[in-house]
Every structure is written in structure tokens, then in C-alpha cells.
Design an enzyme around this catalytic site. Sequence first.
Site, PDB file in Angstrom:
ATOM      1  N   ASP A 207      -2.660 123.265 -32.137  1.00  0.00           N
ATOM      2  CA  ASP A 207      -1.311 123.215 -31.580  1.00  0.00           C
ATOM      3  C   ASP A 207      -1.104 122.039 -30.638  1.00  0.00           C
ATOM      4  OD1 ASP A 207       1.051 124.491 -31.675  1.00  0.00           O
ATOM      5  OD2 ASP A 207       0.352 126.312 -30.687  1.00  0.00           O
TER       6      ASP A 207
ATOM      7  N   ASN B 110       0.420 119.009 -31.588  1.00  0.00           N
ATOM      8  CA  ASN B 110       0.485 117.690 -32.239  1.00  0.00           C
ATOM      9  C   ASN B 110       1.845 117.031 -32.024  1.00  0.00           C
ATOM     10  OD1 ASN B 110      -1.998 118.354 -33.258  1.00  0.00           O
ATOM     11  ND2 ASN B 110      -1.251 118.947 -35.267  1.00  0.00           N
TER      12      ASN B 110
ATOM     13  N   ARG C 169       9.863 124.053 -41.132  1.00  0.00           N
ATOM     14  CA  ARG C 169       9.911 122.720 -40.505  1.00  0.00           C
ATOM     15  C   ARG C 169      10.605 121.730 -41.441  1.00  0.00           C
ATOM     16  NH1 ARG C 169       5.100 121.728 -36.502  1.00  0.00           N
ATOM     17  NH2 ARG C 169       5.006 123.816 -35.668  1.00  0.00           N
TER      18      ARG C 169
ATOM     19  N   ASN D 270       5.572 127.957 -41.103  1.00  0.00           N
ATOM     20  CA  ASN D 270       5.706 126.495 -40.962  1.00  0.00           C
ATOM     21  C   ASN D 270       6.558 125.842 -42.055  1.00  0.00           C
ATOM     22  OD1 ASN D 270       2.386 125.991 -39.546  1.00  0.00           O
ATOM     23  ND2 ASN D 270       4.347 126.192 -38.513  1.00  0.00           N
TER      24      ASN D 270
HETATM   25  C1  FPP Z   1       1.019 122.799 -34.809  1.00  0.00           C
HETATM   26  O1  FPP Z   1       1.391 121.854 -33.809  1.00  0.00           O
HETATM   27  C2  FPP Z   1       0.386 122.079 -35.929  1.00  0.00           C
HETATM   28  C3  FPP Z   1       0.690 122.245 -37.244  1.00  0.00           C
HETATM   29  C4  FPP Z   1       1.717 123.183 -37.721  1.00  0.00           C
HETATM   30  C5  FPP Z   1       0.018 121.448 -38.295  1.00  0.00           C
HETATM   31  C6  FPP Z   1      -1.450 121.275 -38.111  1.00  0.00           C
HETATM   32  C7  FPP Z   1      -1.988 120.482 -39.227  1.00  0.00           C
HETATM   33  C8  FPP Z   1      -2.939 119.534 -39.110  1.00  0.00           C
HETATM   34  C9  FPP Z   1      -3.608 119.211 -37.838  1.00  0.00           C
HETATM   35  C10 FPP Z   1      -3.389 118.743 -40.294  1.00  0.00           C
HETATM   36  C11 FPP Z   1      -3.943 119.617 -41.373  1.00  0.00           C
HETATM   37  C12 FPP Z   1      -4.873 118.871 -42.201  1.00  0.00           C
HETATM   38  C13 FPP Z   1      -6.175 119.144 -42.304  1.00  0.00           C
HETATM   39  C14 FPP Z   1      -7.028 118.189 -43.006  1.00  0.00           C
HETATM   40  C15 FPP Z   1      -6.790 120.362 -41.751  1.00  0.00           C
HETATM   41  P1  FPP Z   1       2.924 121.574 -33.527  1.00  0.00           P
HETATM   42  O2  FPP Z   1       3.429 120.578 -34.498  1.00  0.00           O
HETATM   43  O3  FPP Z   1       3.665 122.875 -33.556  1.00  0.00           O
HETATM   44  O4  FPP Z   1       2.917 120.957 -32.116  1.00  0.00           O
HETATM   45  P2  FPP Z   1       4.028 121.192 -30.993  1.00  0.00           P
HETATM   46  O5  FPP Z   1       3.890 122.616 -30.569  1.00  0.00           O
HETATM   47  O6  FPP Z   1       3.649 120.223 -29.938  1.00  0.00           O
HETATM   48  O7  FPP Z   1       5.359 120.885 -31.611  1.00  0.00           O
END
Ligand code: FPP
Length: 226
Positions: free
Chosen positions: A2, A4, A53, A50
Site C-alpha cells: 500500500d 504506491n 480504479r 481494485n
Molecule cells: C495499493 O497502493 C497498491 C496496488 C493496488 C497495486 C499493487 C501492485 C503492485 C505493487 C505491482 C504488482 C506486480 C507484481 C509483480 C507483484 P495504492 O495505489 O492504493 O496506494 P495509495 O493508497 O497511496 O493510493
Amino acid sequence: MDGNGRWAKERGLPRTEGHKIGAEVFEKICDHCCDIGIPCVSFYAFSTENWARPQEEVAQIMDLLRHWLQKAEERQEENRRRGIRLRFIGEMSKLPDDIQQLAQDAQKKTKAHSNMICNLAVNYGGRQEILQAAKRLALQCQRREKDPMSLTEEDISKAIYTPEFPDMDLLIRPSGELRISNFLLWQSAYAEFWYSNTLWPDFTTQELDKAVADFAQRGRRFGGAQ
Ligand code: FPP
């Protein structure tokens, strides 16, 4: 994994950049788990929620997954040396066909690796998993293979996506969120929670070590008295 999106926003980058770095961190943390002897680790890569999104973001997460799977294929020898077995949980049938195929191949090729299971939850939802298990058991009862009144917790543990996994010991959630968010609901019944404000792209192997060290200090009573 979480935070990213926030990580990218803080740097004036598109959210997708955060996922890209997040995928790199995933690989690093997975290898480190293997190095320190963790037998089973699960990463939440994409939830059943998800899909809501923006299409572009969903497509990019799928691309990252595809790219990583193709790389895993090329690095089969390295996977064998490390002894990492790859597993996927979730409603995989809703994913693009090539990703389903790559995931199946990766599972098949790493099946005999026995140092660590790396489990990726993709299009996964904890309630969905329990619902699927309930349907499977209901069918077995209907066929008179099982008696509904004699069902046990073990029957459910065997009917969920991860029958061969142990219960979860430690749940790490980065980015300051204090929710379980539908992750491994059945398996986490007695899991120790460990929260961190670090956004996933900044998560380090040192922080993982800290979580594990903290976990080792916890007194686990599983509902009993000390
Ligand atoms: C949540 O953070 C993250 C996700 C929904 C996607 C995670 C996916 C990856 C890290 C890549 C997957 C690929 C592999 C190879 C495993 P968010 O986007 O909700 O962050 P935020 O809360 O800051 O908006």
C-alpha cells in the site's frame, strides 16, 4: 503493498510510477524473506475491488505482473537455486488469458521448490474466498460426501484457496492504514498485526527485519491465559 499512489503523488509522478517501484520492492522483499528463512509469504497485489480504479492504472498493474512473470520464466534457474515456490490465489479466471497461462506455468515449474512459498494474491478477496469454500462444501454435502452438521474448521481450511498453507503469523501493513481490507480473513484469525507509516515503495529489508524482531517479542496466547 500500500501507498504506491501517495508515493508517486509526493514526487509529482503518475500513480503508475509508484506501482512500478512497488513491484521492484516486492521482488526485493520476497527474496529477503527467503534469505531469512520465512517459509511462506503472501503479497496482496490486486484486490477484487481494485477493478474500480481507472482502466489505465489497472492495465499497468497487469503489465507489471505480466512482465514479472515473463522474467520469472526466464529466471527459472535462479528460482530453482533459491528454492522459491510461486503460488497465486484469487479469481484468476477473470485475468487476461496470457497472465493466467504464465501464472499456471510459473506454479507448475516451481512446484517442487521447497525453501519458501511466495504467494501472490491477484483479483483476491477474503470474503470471496470464504464464499467459494462454502459453495464447495455445500456441493459436497448435497452429494452426500459430507454431513453438514459434522463440518469442522479444518474442512473450511481445506476448502479455501490455501489448503497447504499454515495459518498466518504476522500481517504487515505499510502506509499508515489500519485496516485488514479483506485480506486472508480466514487465515489471519490469530495473526499478529504490524503497522508502519512507510509507503510501500520505501519499504526496506531492514524494516522487514524490524517487524520480524517485534513479532518474536510478542506473547501469543491464541485466546488462552498466560
Ligand atoms: C495499493 O497502493 C497498491 C496496488 C493496488 C497495486 C499493487 C501492485 C503492485 C505493487 C505491482 C504488482 C506486480 C507484481 C509483480 C507483484 P495504492 O495505489 O492504493 O496506494 P495509495 O493508497 O497511496 O493510493
